[in-house]
Design an enzyme around this catalytic site. Structure first.
Site, PDB file in Angstrom:
ATOM      1  N   CYS A 297       0.885  -1.182   0.000  1.00  0.00           N
ATOM      2  CA  CYS A 297       0.000   0.000   0.000  1.00  0.00           C
ATOM      3  C   CYS A 297       0.916   1.224   0.000  1.00  0.00           C
ATOM      4  O   CYS A 297       1.148   1.825   1.040  1.00  0.00           O
ATOM      5  CB  CYS A 297      -0.913   0.007   1.217  1.00  0.00           C
ATOM      6  SG  CYS A 297      -1.828  -1.547   1.480  1.00  0.00           S
TER       7      CYS A 297
ATOM      8  N   ASP B 281      -4.583  -3.568  -7.234  1.00  0.00           N
ATOM      9  CA  ASP B 281      -4.853  -3.991  -5.865  1.00  0.00           C
ATOM     10  C   ASP B 281      -3.930  -5.153  -5.501  1.00  0.00           C
ATOM     11  O   ASP B 281      -3.925  -6.184  -6.163  1.00  0.00           O
ATOM     12  CB  ASP B 281      -6.317  -4.420  -5.757  1.00  0.00           C
ATOM     13  CG  ASP B 281      -6.754  -4.689  -4.321  1.00  0.00           C
ATOM     14  OD1 ASP B 281      -5.884  -4.845  -3.448  1.00  0.00           O
ATOM     15  OD2 ASP B 281      -7.975  -4.740  -4.086  1.00  0.00           O
TER      16      ASP B 281
ATOM     17  N   PRO C 160       1.681   7.579   0.170  1.00  0.00           N
ATOM     18  CA  PRO C 160       2.280   8.550  -0.746  1.00  0.00           C
ATOM     19  C   PRO C 160       3.717   8.267  -1.170  1.00  0.00           C
ATOM     20  O   PRO C 160       4.229   8.914  -2.055  1.00  0.00           O
ATOM     21  CB  PRO C 160       2.205   9.853   0.048  1.00  0.00           C
ATOM     22  CG  PRO C 160       2.319   9.418   1.477  1.00  0.00           C
ATOM     23  CD  PRO C 160       1.572   8.113   1.547  1.00  0.00           C
TER      24      PRO C 160
ATOM     25  N   ASN D 192       6.627   7.607   1.169  1.00  0.00           N
ATOM     26  CA  ASN D 192       7.740   7.784   2.113  1.00  0.00           C
ATOM     27  C   ASN D 192       8.407   6.461   2.464  1.00  0.00           C
ATOM     28  O   ASN D 192       9.641   6.341   2.425  1.00  0.00           O
ATOM     29  CB  ASN D 192       7.242   8.463   3.387  1.00  0.00           C
ATOM     30  CG  ASN D 192       7.014   9.956   3.214  1.00  0.00           C
ATOM     31  OD1 ASN D 192       7.444  10.534   2.227  1.00  0.00           O
ATOM     32  ND2 ASN D 192       6.332  10.561   4.151  1.00  0.00           N
ATOM     33  N   LYS D 193       7.605   5.473   2.820  1.00  0.00           N
ATOM     34  CA  LYS D 193       8.173   4.173   3.191  1.00  0.00           C
ATOM     35  C   LYS D 193       8.764   3.474   1.965  1.00  0.00           C
ATOM     36  O   LYS D 193       9.774   2.777   2.068  1.00  0.00           O
ATOM     37  CB  LYS D 193       7.102   3.304   3.852  1.00  0.00           C
ATOM     38  CG  LYS D 193       6.545   3.880   5.152  1.00  0.00           C
ATOM     39  CD  LYS D 193       5.450   3.006   5.713  1.00  0.00           C
ATOM     40  CE  LYS D 193       4.819   3.633   6.943  1.00  0.00           C
ATOM     41  NZ  LYS D 193       4.020   4.837   6.601  1.00  0.00           N
TER      42      LYS D 193
ATOM     43  N   CYS E  54      -0.776   3.355  11.801  1.00  0.00           N
ATOM     44  CA  CYS E  54      -0.647   4.580  12.596  1.00  0.00           C
ATOM     45  C   CYS E  54      -1.855   4.678  13.522  1.00  0.00           C
ATOM     46  O   CYS E  54      -2.489   5.724  13.648  1.00  0.00           O
ATOM     47  CB  CYS E  54      -0.513   5.812  11.711  1.00  0.00           C
ATOM     48  SG  CYS E  54      -1.751   5.928  10.410  1.00  0.00           S
TER      49      CYS E  54
END
Length: 591
Positions: free
Chosen positions: A237, A298, A240, A242-243, A419
């Protein structure tokens, strides 16, 4: 003219319009003005609105300029006083003229407003306004990850942060105004700086050399710890990004000297709008040579046994969650409007979550729980029963995603993170995953604390024993963080899963010798990795004879695969070598 009218329309939207400011702007498809420009103007005007209201009221601007609405006046006066380019309209435009013919009075009132706040300069006033606007978030630093695909921590300390004073604790960064910097002790190449420092205006930020990323958000990629012998990596997933880009930086750091990267980070994002955000992030980070994006696909619909993913050894899962651990993302800013001459005074326009709602179940003056999805859209939870139902739906999806990851045949490490502060999405998902048939059949187990990468092994905040159904071993293996605990991070949860996959090396470390921190040991003369004795024997018999073999001695050194802040290294990435067209990637992975 569109810029100011479109921004005014967004800021004047009724409270029933869901989503935070960023979601409202970037979710609008019909904006004629650049979305980023509209967002910057809206946010900065809200931030400065207490001062701008004073300036407009005291200068009697609206009494003289009857055609200006209070909101348009705020936006125009903001740019007139605070934007380097001034009002973004032609000199002859009526709106610009309505402001500039009062410039002497506006400038004078702005100076008076600054002096009333005892700010010795406009810059001092900027810092004061920024701190006030941040509110509770002012106690949190700005976490900055050095993007080692484009820069090194040494370079950034000598340039972008040259004027900063280094402190020894994260608390000192926010304790007093000023330029203070803390080098994180747990995550390599991570810094904490003052939240009022305008880092987004630096060249390092705009070029992608540094990335704003909360410390806790760095946990998943660092815990996954993909090595060169682990094969390809999946971010299920990804937006945006960052990971995803953090994964790419780690993979890049493990490329053996004088060799090309053989690993691919596959990035999935089923939402096409968020895929565009991911694409921009990957490009600016210089990671397009490592990351292969699948837009609108997906992850749950991907066949784990596909030939394309037969070499996937590591998967990072950071699915949609309640967002209950995030600091400040779900708040709409307060807007202080000037008084309309002859009208009754109205309270400030506030779109925060504490507004009173027409709900028979709501208690006046008591804020209700709000779940914010990945796009910033708010769902107000009116009862404990509704919250429980929502968490059950989220945790069911999260578990499905995790079990799907367990099915990849070559996978040997998975990280799962949220989170969220809710046990239903965290420890409870971990327990259900470990008890599943696929976990038992394929040998998946929790990644124990003593097996975790050093920085997270030393992180003190662990999972809840109660939420782990009394299993202290599981709780100790889980990693948590809590907002408002003085560590300067948001609420977060991450757990790792491992299993044994036959690789031809009994200890699972690959063919090379490693030091106690799992860094490959290299020969000091040739720079080549040092083979294990049993593999060196095979090498001397003709297998891999091009590799240098030798014993570890005082003249050898190690490659810092953990990228410790004192020894971090990286190389510049040339975006110009990448094709500007990604058309071949939109319906799945490109070649």
């Amino acid at each position: 003219m569109s810029l100011y009218h479109e921004t005014a329309d967004i800021l004047s939207a009724t409270p029933s319009v869901s989503g935070n400011l960023k979601a409202r702007i970037f979710g609008k498809k019909d904006l004629k003005s650049p979305q980023q420009q509209v967002y910057a103007l809206a946010l900065e005007t809200c931030k400065w609105s207490p001062v701008l209201k004073e300036v407009i009221d005291n200068s009697e601007l609206l009494r003289h300029e009857r055609k200006l609405s209070p909101l348009l006046a705020l936006l125009l006066v903001h740019d007139f006083l605070l934007s380097k380019r001034g009002v973004a309209l032609p000199a002859t435009h009526g709106l610009r003229a309505s402001i500039e013919r009062h410039k002497a009075r506006l400038n004078a009132e702005f100076t008076r407003a600054r002096l009333r706040r005892k700010a010795g300069s406009v810059q001092a006033l900027r810092e004061q306004i920024a701190a006030e606007f941040l509110g509770g978030a002012a106690g949190y630093p700005r976490w900055v990850r050095i993007n080692t695909l484009k820069a090194t921590i040494e370079d950034q300390l000598a340039t972008t942060f040259a004027a900063f004073t280094r402190v020894l604790t994260v608390g000192e960064v926010t304790a007093s105004p000023g330029k203070y910097l803390y080098i994180d002790e747990h995550i390599p190449n991570l810094l904490a700086v003052s939240p009022i420092f305008e880092i987004t205006k630096t060249e390092a930020y705009t070029s992608g050399a540094i990335i704003l990323q909360d410390k806790a958000s760095c946990f998943p990629a660092y815990l996954l710890d993909p090595r060169s012998e682990d094969g390809d990596v999946i971010d299920s997933c990804a937006a945006p990004g960052n990971k995803t880009t953090h994964l790419a930086a780690i993979v890049h750091s493990r490329i053996p000297e004088n060799e090309e990267c053989t690993q691919t980070v596959y990035a999935f994002e089923k939402d096409t709008k968020r895929s565009r955000t991911l694409e921009k992030m990957v490009k600016i980070a210089g990671a397009k040579g490592i990351i292969q994006m699948s837009f609108g696909q997906d992850f749950l619909k991907v066949d784990p046994n596909s030939e394309l993913f037969q070499n996937v050894g590591c998967l990072l899962l950071d699915p949609s969650c309640s967002g209950s651990g995030i600091v400040g993302r779900d708040d709409m800013p307060t807007l202080h409007l000037p008084d309309t001459p002859g009208a009754f005074k109205k309270p400030a326009v506030e779109s925060g979550r504490k507004r009173k709602r027409d709900d028979s179940n709501a208690v006046e003056g008591v804020s209700q729980p709000v779940i914010v999805d990945d796009d910033g859209k708010e769902t107000v939870i009116s009862s404990e029963k509704e919250l429980k139902a929502r968490l059950e739906a989220l945790s069911s999806f999260q578990l499905t995603l995790l079990l799907h990851a367990f099915k990849f045949p070559a996978a040997k490490r998975v990280t799962y993170s949220t989170c969220s502060i809710h046990a239903e999405e965290n420890e409870q998902v971990v327990l259900k995953a470990l008890q599943s048939d696929v976990a038992k059949e394929r040998g998946w187990r929790i990644l124990q604390r003593d097996q975790q990468v050093r920085g997270l092994r030393e992180w003190p905040v662990r999972g809840s024993v109660e939420a782990s159904d009394g299993d202290a071993e599981i709780a100790e293996a889980c990693i948590r963080s809590y907002k408002d605990d003085g560590r300067g991070v948001m609420g977060f949860f991450v757990a790792g899963f491992v299993r044994d996959v036959s690789t031809g090396f009994e200890d699972g470390d690959g063919p090379y010798l490693r030091d106690e921190d799992s860094r490959i040991i290299r020969n000091s003369l040739t720079g080549m990795p040092t083979l294990k004795p049993e593999y060196a024997t095979r090498s001397s018999s003709g297998v891999g004879s091009n590799n240098q073999v030798g014993q570890v001695d005082d003249d050898q050194y190690v490659e810092d695969e953990d990228m410790d802040s004192e020894e971090a290294s990286g190389s510049d990435s040339d975006d110009s070598s990448q094709s500007e067209s990604d058309e071949g990637e939109w319906n799945g992975f490109g070649d």
